[in-house]
Design a protein around this motif. Structure first.
Motif, PDB file in Angstrom:
ATOM      1  N   PHE A  80       0.835  -1.204   0.000  1.00 41.04           N
ATOM      2  CA  PHE A  80       0.000   0.000   0.000  1.00 41.04           C
ATOM      3  C   PHE A  80       0.868   1.252   0.000  1.00 41.04           C
ATOM      4  O   PHE A  80       0.665   2.166  -0.809  1.00 41.04           O
ATOM      5  CB  PHE A  80      -0.923   0.020   1.221  1.00 41.04           C
ATOM      6  CG  PHE A  80      -1.586   1.354   1.436  1.00 41.04           C
ATOM      7  CD1 PHE A  80      -2.697   1.731   0.696  1.00 41.04           C
ATOM      8  CD2 PHE A  80      -1.077   2.267   2.362  1.00 41.04           C
ATOM      9  CE1 PHE A  80      -3.285   2.972   0.867  1.00 41.04           C
ATOM     10  CE2 PHE A  80      -1.663   3.507   2.544  1.00 41.04           C
ATOM     11  CZ  PHE A  80      -2.776   3.863   1.791  1.00 41.04           C
ATOM     12  N   ASN A  81       1.837   1.306   0.895  1.00 45.78           N
ATOM     13  CA  ASN A  81       2.680   2.500   1.007  1.00 45.78           C
ATOM     14  C   ASN A  81       3.535   2.727  -0.231  1.00 45.78           C
ATOM     15  O   ASN A  81       3.701   3.866  -0.685  1.00 45.78           O
ATOM     16  CB  ASN A  81       3.556   2.404   2.262  1.00 45.78           C
ATOM     17  CG  ASN A  81       2.810   2.750   3.525  1.00 45.78           C
ATOM     18  OD1 ASN A  81       2.565   3.920   3.807  1.00 45.78           O
ATOM     19  ND2 ASN A  81       2.426   1.740   4.280  1.00 45.78           N
ATOM     20  N   LEU A  82       4.074   1.652  -0.798  1.00 48.99           N
ATOM     21  CA  LEU A  82       4.840   1.787  -2.031  1.00 48.99           C
ATOM     22  C   LEU A  82       3.939   2.231  -3.181  1.00 48.99           C
ATOM     23  O   LEU A  82       4.350   3.022  -4.042  1.00 48.99           O
ATOM     24  CB  LEU A  82       5.510   0.460  -2.380  1.00 48.99           C
ATOM     25  CG  LEU A  82       6.699   0.040  -1.519  1.00 48.99           C
ATOM     26  CD1 LEU A  82       7.105  -1.397  -1.832  1.00 48.99           C
ATOM     27  CD2 LEU A  82       7.889   0.989  -1.724  1.00 48.99           C
ATOM     28  N   GLY A  83       2.703   1.735  -3.188  1.00 38.76           N
ATOM     29  CA  GLY A  83       1.765   2.126  -4.239  1.00 38.76           C
ATOM     30  C   GLY A  83       1.447   3.609  -4.210  1.00 38.76           C
ATOM     31  O   GLY A  83       1.476   4.287  -5.252  1.00 38.76           O
ATOM     32  N   ILE A  84       1.146   4.145  -3.028  1.00 36.59           N
ATOM     33  CA  ILE A  84       0.853   5.579  -2.909  1.00 36.59           C
ATOM     34  C   ILE A  84       2.091   6.396  -3.250  1.00 36.59           C
ATOM     35  O   ILE A  84       2.012   7.430  -3.930  1.00 36.59           O
ATOM     36  CB  ILE A  84       0.364   5.916  -1.484  1.00 36.59           C
ATOM     37  CG1 ILE A  84      -0.886   5.104  -1.134  1.00 36.59           C
ATOM     38  CG2 ILE A  84       0.065   7.415  -1.363  1.00 36.59           C
ATOM     39  CD1 ILE A  84      -2.042   5.272  -2.096  1.00 36.59           C
ATOM     40  N   TRP A  85       3.252   5.942  -2.814  1.00 42.31           N
ATOM     41  CA  TRP A  85       4.514   6.614  -3.146  1.00 42.31           C
ATOM     42  C   TRP A  85       4.714   6.653  -4.660  1.00 42.31           C
ATOM     43  O   TRP A  85       5.100   7.685  -5.222  1.00 42.31           O
ATOM     44  CB  TRP A  85       5.667   5.872  -2.463  1.00 42.31           C
ATOM     45  CG  TRP A  85       7.016   6.523  -2.566  1.00 42.31           C
ATOM     46  CD1 TRP A  85       7.312   7.844  -2.347  1.00 42.31           C
ATOM     47  CD2 TRP A  85       8.260   5.890  -2.880  1.00 42.31           C
ATOM     48  NE1 TRP A  85       8.662   8.063  -2.509  1.00 42.31           N
ATOM     49  CE2 TRP A  85       9.269   6.886  -2.832  1.00 42.31           C
ATOM     50  CE3 TRP A  85       8.613   4.582  -3.176  1.00 42.31           C
ATOM     51  CZ2 TRP A  85      10.607   6.601  -3.089  1.00 42.31           C
ATOM     52  CZ3 TRP A  85       9.948   4.296  -3.418  1.00 42.31           C
ATOM     53  CH2 TRP A  85      10.934   5.292  -3.385  1.00 42.31           C
ATOM     54  N   GLN A 185      -5.188   5.509   4.651  1.00 40.40           N
ATOM     55  CA  GLN A 185      -4.920   4.735   5.864  1.00 40.40           C
ATOM     56  C   GLN A 185      -3.520   5.041   6.394  1.00 40.40           C
ATOM     57  O   GLN A 185      -2.726   5.702   5.740  1.00 40.40           O
ATOM     58  CB  GLN A 185      -5.045   3.235   5.577  1.00 40.40           C
ATOM     59  CG  GLN A 185      -3.999   2.687   4.629  1.00 40.40           C
ATOM     60  CD  GLN A 185      -4.244   1.224   4.285  1.00 40.40           C
ATOM     61  OE1 GLN A 185      -5.336   0.837   3.893  1.00 40.40           O
ATOM     62  NE2 GLN A 185      -3.229   0.395   4.412  1.00 40.40           N
ATOM     63  N   PHE A 186      -3.261   4.560   7.617  1.00 36.96           N
ATOM     64  CA  PHE A 186      -1.954   4.772   8.232  1.00 36.96           C
ATOM     65  C   PHE A 186      -1.583   3.520   9.014  1.00 36.96           C
ATOM     66  O   PHE A 186      -2.421   2.653   9.267  1.00 36.96           O
ATOM     67  CB  PHE A 186      -1.960   6.004   9.143  1.00 36.96           C
ATOM     68  CG  PHE A 186      -3.053   5.985  10.178  1.00 36.96           C
ATOM     69  CD1 PHE A 186      -2.836   5.432  11.430  1.00 36.96           C
ATOM     70  CD2 PHE A 186      -4.308   6.522   9.902  1.00 36.96           C
ATOM     71  CE1 PHE A 186      -3.847   5.402  12.388  1.00 36.96           C
ATOM     72  CE2 PHE A 186      -5.321   6.501  10.849  1.00 36.96           C
ATOM     73  CZ  PHE A 186      -5.086   5.933  12.093  1.00 36.96           C
TER      74      PHE A 186
END
Length: 358
Positions: A80-85, A185-186
Protein backbone atom coordinates in the motif's frame (compact mmCIF):
# COMPACT_ATOMS: atom_id res chain seq x y z
CA UNK A 1 -26.50 19.30 -6.44
CA UNK A 2 -27.73 22.65 -7.79
CA UNK A 3 -27.61 26.04 -6.15
CA UNK A 4 -29.24 26.03 -2.72
CA UNK A 5 -32.04 28.58 -2.23
CA UNK A 6 -31.44 30.99 0.64
CA UNK A 7 -34.56 29.98 2.60
CA UNK A 8 -34.10 26.24 2.03
CA UNK A 9 -32.77 23.96 4.78
CA UNK A 10 -28.98 23.99 4.84
CA UNK A 11 -27.52 20.86 3.19
CA UNK A 12 -25.01 20.47 6.01
CA UNK A 13 -27.83 19.04 8.18
CA UNK A 14 -27.79 21.70 10.89
CA UNK A 15 -31.55 22.28 10.66
CA UNK A 16 -31.03 26.00 10.01
CA UNK A 17 -31.94 27.90 6.88
CA UNK A 18 -29.15 28.00 4.33
CA UNK A 19 -28.87 31.81 4.52
CA UNK A 20 -28.26 31.62 8.30
CA UNK A 21 -25.80 28.73 8.12
CA UNK A 22 -23.37 27.83 5.35
CA UNK A 23 -24.92 30.41 3.05
CA UNK A 24 -23.69 33.18 5.32
CA UNK A 25 -20.10 32.05 4.88
CA UNK A 26 -17.72 32.74 2.06
CA UNK A 27 -17.78 29.12 0.88
CA UNK A 28 -20.84 27.90 -1.01
CA UNK A 29 -20.43 24.22 -0.23
CA UNK A 30 -20.13 22.73 3.27
CA UNK A 31 -16.54 21.75 4.08
CA UNK A 32 -17.62 18.40 5.51
CA UNK A 33 -19.25 17.40 2.24
CA UNK A 34 -16.20 18.51 0.29
CA UNK A 35 -14.08 16.26 2.52
CA UNK A 36 -16.40 13.32 1.80
CA UNK A 37 -16.06 13.93 -1.91
CA UNK A 38 -12.28 14.09 -1.54
CA UNK A 39 -12.25 10.72 0.24
CA UNK A 40 -14.16 9.18 -2.64
CA UNK A 41 -11.65 10.68 -5.05
CA UNK A 42 -8.83 9.05 -3.07
CA UNK A 43 -10.39 5.64 -3.73
CA UNK A 44 -11.05 6.51 -7.38
CA UNK A 45 -7.44 7.62 -7.85
CA UNK A 46 -6.01 4.38 -6.44
CA UNK A 47 -8.42 2.31 -8.53
CA UNK A 48 -7.42 4.30 -11.61
CA UNK A 49 -3.73 3.71 -10.87
CA UNK A 50 -4.07 -0.05 -10.42
CA UNK A 51 -6.26 -0.50 -13.52
CA UNK A 52 -5.00 1.99 -16.12
CA UNK A 53 -1.36 1.67 -15.02
CA UNK A 54 -1.47 -1.79 -13.54
CA UNK A 55 1.67 -3.02 -15.28
CA UNK A 56 3.87 -0.03 -14.46
CA UNK A 57 2.84 0.32 -10.84
CA UNK A 58 3.06 -3.43 -10.20
CA UNK A 59 6.56 -3.43 -11.71
CA UNK A 60 7.49 -0.45 -9.55
CA UNK A 61 6.31 -2.18 -6.37
CA UNK A 62 7.77 -5.60 -7.15
CA UNK A 63 11.25 -4.24 -7.81
CA UNK A 64 11.69 -3.95 -4.04
CA UNK A 65 13.26 -7.28 -3.10
CA UNK A 66 12.57 -6.93 0.62
CA UNK A 67 8.88 -7.72 -0.01
CA UNK A 68 9.61 -11.38 -0.72
CA UNK A 69 10.71 -12.14 2.85
CA UNK A 70 7.69 -10.49 4.51
CA UNK A 71 4.64 -12.19 5.99
CA UNK A 72 1.29 -11.43 4.38
CA UNK A 73 0.20 -8.64 6.72
CA UNK A 74 3.53 -6.78 6.59
CA UNK A 75 3.68 -7.17 2.82
CA UNK A 76 0.16 -5.70 2.45
CA UNK A 77 1.23 -2.65 4.47
CA UNK A 78 4.37 -2.24 2.38
CA UNK A 79 2.55 -2.67 -0.95
CA UNK A 80 0.00 0.00 0.00
CA UNK A 81 2.68 2.50 1.01
CA UNK A 82 4.84 1.79 -2.03
CA UNK A 83 1.76 2.13 -4.24
CA UNK A 84 0.85 5.58 -2.91
CA UNK A 85 4.51 6.61 -3.15
CA UNK A 86 4.57 5.50 -6.77
CA UNK A 87 1.31 7.28 -7.64
CA UNK A 88 2.47 10.66 -6.31
CA UNK A 89 6.25 10.73 -6.59
CA UNK A 90 7.33 8.69 -9.62
CA UNK A 91 6.72 9.27 -13.37
CA UNK A 92 4.87 6.00 -13.95
CA UNK A 93 2.55 7.58 -16.53
CA UNK A 94 5.07 8.51 -19.20
CA UNK A 95 6.71 11.75 -18.11
CA UNK A 96 4.01 12.45 -15.52
CA UNK A 97 3.11 10.94 -12.19
CA UNK A 98 -0.13 8.97 -12.14
CA UNK A 99 -1.67 11.66 -9.94
CA UNK A 100 -0.75 14.39 -12.45
CA UNK A 101 -2.28 12.38 -15.28
CA UNK A 102 -5.40 11.69 -13.21
CA UNK A 103 -5.86 15.41 -12.53
CA UNK A 104 -5.35 16.21 -16.20
CA UNK A 105 -7.93 13.66 -17.34
CA UNK A 106 -10.50 13.84 -14.57
CA UNK A 107 -9.90 17.23 -12.99
CA UNK A 108 -12.74 18.88 -14.91
CA UNK A 109 -15.22 16.44 -13.33
CA UNK A 110 -14.38 17.85 -9.87
CA UNK A 111 -16.83 20.73 -10.02
CA UNK A 112 -16.88 21.88 -6.40
CA UNK A 113 -14.18 24.53 -5.85
CA UNK A 114 -13.58 23.40 -2.25
CA UNK A 115 -13.25 19.75 -3.27
CA UNK A 116 -10.88 20.65 -6.09
CA UNK A 117 -8.80 22.74 -3.69
CA UNK A 118 -8.44 19.74 -1.36
CA UNK A 119 -7.47 17.37 -4.17
CA UNK A 120 -4.95 19.78 -5.70
CA UNK A 121 -3.34 20.24 -2.28
CA UNK A 122 -2.25 16.59 -2.44
CA UNK A 123 0.48 17.70 -4.84
CA UNK A 124 2.40 19.03 -1.82
CA UNK A 125 1.83 15.87 0.24
CA UNK A 126 4.89 14.25 1.83
CA UNK A 127 5.05 10.80 3.46
CA UNK A 128 5.77 11.10 7.18
CA UNK A 129 6.86 9.13 10.22
CA UNK A 130 5.10 10.71 13.19
CA UNK A 131 5.56 10.43 16.93
CA UNK A 132 2.35 10.72 18.93
CA UNK A 133 3.15 13.33 21.60
CA UNK A 134 -0.24 13.98 23.17
CA UNK A 135 -3.95 13.14 22.88
CA UNK A 136 -6.59 15.50 24.25
CA UNK A 137 -10.29 15.75 23.43
CA UNK A 138 -9.99 13.84 20.18
CA UNK A 139 -7.07 15.96 18.93
CA UNK A 140 -3.81 14.06 18.44
CA UNK A 141 -0.60 16.09 18.61
CA UNK A 142 2.17 14.75 16.39
CA UNK A 143 5.83 15.51 15.85
CA UNK A 144 7.40 14.55 12.53
CA UNK A 145 10.41 12.38 13.42
CA UNK A 146 12.38 13.47 10.33
CA UNK A 147 11.48 17.18 9.94
CA UNK A 148 10.63 17.94 13.63
CA UNK A 149 7.47 19.77 12.47
CA UNK A 150 4.48 19.78 14.82
CA UNK A 151 0.85 19.39 13.78
CA UNK A 152 -2.52 18.06 14.88
CA UNK A 153 -4.94 15.47 13.55
CA UNK A 154 -8.58 15.17 14.61
CA UNK A 155 -9.62 11.59 15.38
CA UNK A 156 -12.63 9.91 16.97
CA UNK A 157 -11.91 9.84 20.70
CA UNK A 158 -14.57 7.11 21.19
CA UNK A 159 -12.50 4.71 19.10
CA UNK A 160 -11.03 2.18 21.54
CA UNK A 161 -8.12 1.45 19.22
CA UNK A 162 -6.64 4.95 19.20
CA UNK A 163 -2.85 4.63 19.44
CA UNK A 164 -1.28 5.36 22.84
CA UNK A 165 1.07 8.26 23.46
CA UNK A 166 4.57 7.35 22.32
CA UNK A 167 3.42 5.38 19.28
CA UNK A 168 4.92 5.83 15.82
CA UNK A 169 2.53 6.37 12.92
CA UNK A 170 3.50 6.01 9.28
CA UNK A 171 1.29 7.64 6.67
CA UNK A 172 0.60 10.45 4.24
CA UNK A 173 -0.77 13.49 6.13
CA UNK A 174 -3.12 15.71 4.13
CA UNK A 175 -5.58 18.50 4.84
CA UNK A 176 -9.27 17.89 4.26
CA UNK A 177 -11.55 20.86 4.82
CA UNK A 178 -10.59 22.42 8.15
CA UNK A 179 -8.64 19.53 9.65
CA UNK A 180 -5.62 17.33 9.03
CA UNK A 181 -6.16 13.74 8.00
CA UNK A 182 -4.31 10.81 6.43
CA UNK A 183 -4.52 9.70 2.82
CA UNK A 184 -6.70 6.56 3.03
CA UNK A 185 -4.92 4.74 5.86
CA UNK A 186 -1.95 4.77 8.23
CA UNK A 187 0.18 2.25 10.10
CA UNK A 188 0.73 2.20 13.88
CA UNK A 189 3.86 0.75 15.48
CA UNK A 190 3.89 -0.36 19.15
CA UNK A 191 5.39 1.95 21.75
CA UNK A 192 7.98 -0.61 22.82
CA UNK A 193 9.59 -0.39 19.35
CA UNK A 194 9.54 3.41 19.01
CA UNK A 195 13.13 4.12 20.07
CA UNK A 196 14.65 1.31 17.97
CA UNK A 197 12.63 2.19 14.86
CA UNK A 198 13.46 5.90 15.05
CA UNK A 199 17.14 5.01 15.34
CA UNK A 200 16.95 2.81 12.22
CA UNK A 201 15.18 5.40 10.10
CA UNK A 202 17.43 8.25 11.21
CA UNK A 203 20.51 6.36 9.98
CA UNK A 204 19.15 6.62 6.46
CA UNK A 205 17.89 10.19 6.95
CA UNK A 206 21.20 11.45 8.36
CA UNK A 207 23.09 9.92 5.43
CA UNK A 208 20.74 11.63 2.97
CA UNK A 209 21.12 15.02 4.68
CA UNK A 210 24.92 14.63 4.52
CA UNK A 211 24.51 14.15 0.76
CA UNK A 212 22.73 17.51 0.56
CA UNK A 213 19.08 16.44 0.66
CA UNK A 214 16.49 18.17 2.82
CA UNK A 215 14.51 15.99 5.26
CA UNK A 216 11.43 16.43 3.03
CA UNK A 217 13.39 15.34 -0.05
CA UNK A 218 14.61 12.28 1.82
CA UNK A 219 11.04 11.19 2.61
CA UNK A 220 9.89 11.81 -0.97
CA UNK A 221 12.87 10.26 -2.73
CA UNK A 222 13.99 7.50 -0.35
CA UNK A 223 10.71 6.40 1.19
CA UNK A 224 11.52 2.81 0.24
CA UNK A 225 14.44 2.95 2.71
CA UNK A 226 12.05 4.14 5.41
CA UNK A 227 9.76 1.17 4.75
CA UNK A 228 12.73 -1.21 4.78
CA UNK A 229 13.95 0.16 8.12
CA UNK A 230 10.50 -0.04 9.71
CA UNK A 231 9.19 -3.30 8.30
CA UNK A 232 12.01 -5.42 6.90
CA UNK A 233 15.35 -4.61 8.53
CA UNK A 234 16.27 -7.03 11.30
CA UNK A 235 16.92 -5.75 14.81
CA UNK A 236 20.56 -5.52 15.71
CA UNK A 237 20.19 -6.90 19.22
CA UNK A 238 20.54 -10.68 19.68
CA UNK A 239 17.28 -12.52 19.12
CA UNK A 240 15.88 -14.77 21.80
CA UNK A 241 15.63 -18.46 21.01
CA UNK A 242 12.36 -19.15 19.24
CA UNK A 243 12.32 -22.92 19.01
CA UNK A 244 9.05 -23.07 20.92
CA UNK A 245 7.31 -20.95 18.28
CA UNK A 246 9.01 -22.29 15.15
CA UNK A 247 8.44 -25.96 16.00
CA UNK A 248 4.69 -25.55 16.54
CA UNK A 249 2.36 -25.95 13.58
CA UNK A 250 0.14 -22.88 13.42
CA UNK A 251 -3.13 -22.54 11.50
CA UNK A 252 -2.07 -19.21 9.95
CA UNK A 253 0.64 -16.54 9.97
CA UNK A 254 -1.22 -14.29 12.43
CA UNK A 255 -1.34 -17.03 15.07
CA UNK A 256 2.41 -17.51 14.65
CA UNK A 257 3.05 -13.74 14.73
CA UNK A 258 1.08 -13.54 17.99
CA UNK A 259 3.16 -16.38 19.46
CA UNK A 260 6.32 -14.53 18.47
CA UNK A 261 4.97 -11.33 20.06
CA UNK A 262 4.23 -13.28 23.25
CA UNK A 263 7.74 -14.72 23.34
CA UNK A 264 9.37 -11.34 22.70
CA UNK A 265 7.12 -9.56 25.20
CA UNK A 266 7.79 -12.05 28.00
CA UNK A 267 11.52 -12.40 27.40
CA UNK A 268 13.76 -10.60 29.85
CA UNK A 269 14.15 -10.31 33.61
CA UNK A 270 10.42 -10.22 34.39
CA UNK A 271 9.84 -13.89 33.56
CA UNK A 272 12.07 -16.99 33.67
CA UNK A 273 13.05 -18.40 30.27
CA UNK A 274 11.67 -21.79 31.28
CA UNK A 275 8.18 -20.26 31.45
CA UNK A 276 7.91 -19.49 27.73
CA UNK A 277 7.07 -23.01 26.42
CA UNK A 278 4.14 -23.27 28.86
CA UNK A 279 2.85 -19.83 27.79
CA UNK A 280 3.09 -20.78 24.11
CA UNK A 281 1.12 -23.93 24.97
CA UNK A 282 -1.63 -21.73 26.43
CA UNK A 283 -1.82 -19.71 23.23
CA UNK A 284 -1.79 -22.85 21.05
CA UNK A 285 -4.61 -24.44 23.05
CA UNK A 286 -6.69 -21.27 22.83
CA UNK A 287 -6.17 -21.09 19.05
CA UNK A 288 -7.22 -24.72 18.60
CA UNK A 289 -10.38 -24.25 20.64
CA UNK A 290 -11.39 -20.79 19.43
CA UNK A 291 -9.80 -20.14 15.98
CA UNK A 292 -9.60 -16.42 16.90
CA UNK A 293 -9.98 -13.56 14.45
CA UNK A 294 -6.69 -11.69 14.87
CA UNK A 295 -6.48 -8.09 13.69
CA UNK A 296 -3.50 -7.07 15.77
CA UNK A 297 -1.20 -9.80 17.18
CA UNK A 298 0.03 -7.50 19.97
CA UNK A 299 -3.51 -7.28 21.40
CA UNK A 300 -3.73 -11.04 21.98
CA UNK A 301 -0.09 -11.18 23.12
CA UNK A 302 -0.84 -8.61 25.83
CA UNK A 303 -4.00 -10.50 26.84
CA UNK A 304 -2.07 -13.78 27.15
CA UNK A 305 0.53 -12.14 29.39
CA UNK A 306 -2.29 -10.72 31.53
CA UNK A 307 -3.93 -14.16 31.68
CA UNK A 308 -0.65 -15.79 32.75
CA UNK A 309 -0.31 -13.28 35.58
CA UNK A 310 -3.93 -13.81 36.59
CA UNK A 311 -3.68 -17.59 37.05
CA UNK A 312 -0.12 -18.03 38.30
CA UNK A 313 3.15 -16.44 39.32
CA UNK A 314 2.37 -16.66 43.04
CA UNK A 315 -0.18 -13.90 42.96
CA UNK A 316 2.03 -11.43 41.06
CA UNK A 317 0.09 -9.17 38.72
CA UNK A 318 0.56 -6.58 36.03
CA UNK A 319 -1.96 -3.89 35.12
CA UNK A 320 -3.71 -3.73 31.78
CA UNK A 321 -2.58 -0.09 31.51
CA UNK A 322 1.07 -1.15 31.79
CA UNK A 323 0.60 -3.88 29.19
CA UNK A 324 -1.21 -1.45 26.90
CA UNK A 325 1.84 0.80 26.88
CA UNK A 326 4.21 -2.15 26.48
CA UNK A 327 2.43 -3.67 23.47
CA UNK A 328 1.07 -0.50 21.85
CA UNK A 329 -2.63 -1.35 22.22
CA UNK A 330 -5.49 0.01 24.33
CA UNK A 331 -6.32 -1.31 27.81
CA UNK A 332 -9.93 -1.87 26.78
CA UNK A 333 -8.81 -4.08 23.90
CA UNK A 334 -6.65 -6.14 26.28
CA UNK A 335 -9.64 -6.52 28.60
CA UNK A 336 -11.83 -7.80 25.77
CA UNK A 337 -9.24 -10.28 24.53
CA UNK A 338 -8.48 -11.47 28.10
CA UNK A 339 -12.16 -12.23 28.76
CA UNK A 340 -12.25 -14.18 25.50
CA UNK A 341 -9.20 -16.24 26.55
CA UNK A 342 -10.45 -16.75 30.11
CA UNK A 343 -13.87 -18.03 29.03
CA UNK A 344 -12.40 -20.34 26.38
CA UNK A 345 -9.79 -21.88 28.69
CA UNK A 346 -11.81 -22.11 31.91
CA UNK A 347 -11.63 -25.93 31.91
CA UNK A 348 -7.84 -25.86 31.46
CA UNK A 349 -7.05 -23.05 33.94
CA UNK A 350 -5.92 -25.34 36.80
CA UNK A 351 -3.69 -27.40 34.49
CA UNK A 352 -2.07 -24.30 33.05
CA UNK A 353 -1.58 -22.77 36.51
CA UNK A 354 0.23 -25.91 37.64
CA UNK A 355 2.38 -25.97 34.49
CA UNK A 356 3.34 -22.35 34.93
CA UNK A 357 4.37 -22.77 38.57
CA UNK A 358 6.33 -26.00 38.08
Amino acid sequence: MGKVKRNAPCPCGSGKKYKKCCGSKVVDFPAELAAKEAKQIQEDLVEYAFTVHRESISGFINQHDFLSAMDRQTKDISVFNLGIWGIFFHPLAGEKTIFEEYLQKKGDSITRPKTREIVESWQSMTPALLLLKDLKEGIIHFEDVITAKQFEVEMDASNQDLPPVGSLILGYPIHEAEKAEFFMQFTIFPVKRTEALISKVKKYADAAVKDGKTPEDFMKQEFNNVLFALLAEKDEEPQAEKAEVSTVEWANDLEKETATAIEEGMSGEEYPTELIPAVIDIWKTFCEKKSPVIRKPEAFAAAVEYYVNAISLNGASVSQAKLAKKYGVSASTISSRYKEIESTLQDEADRFAQALSS
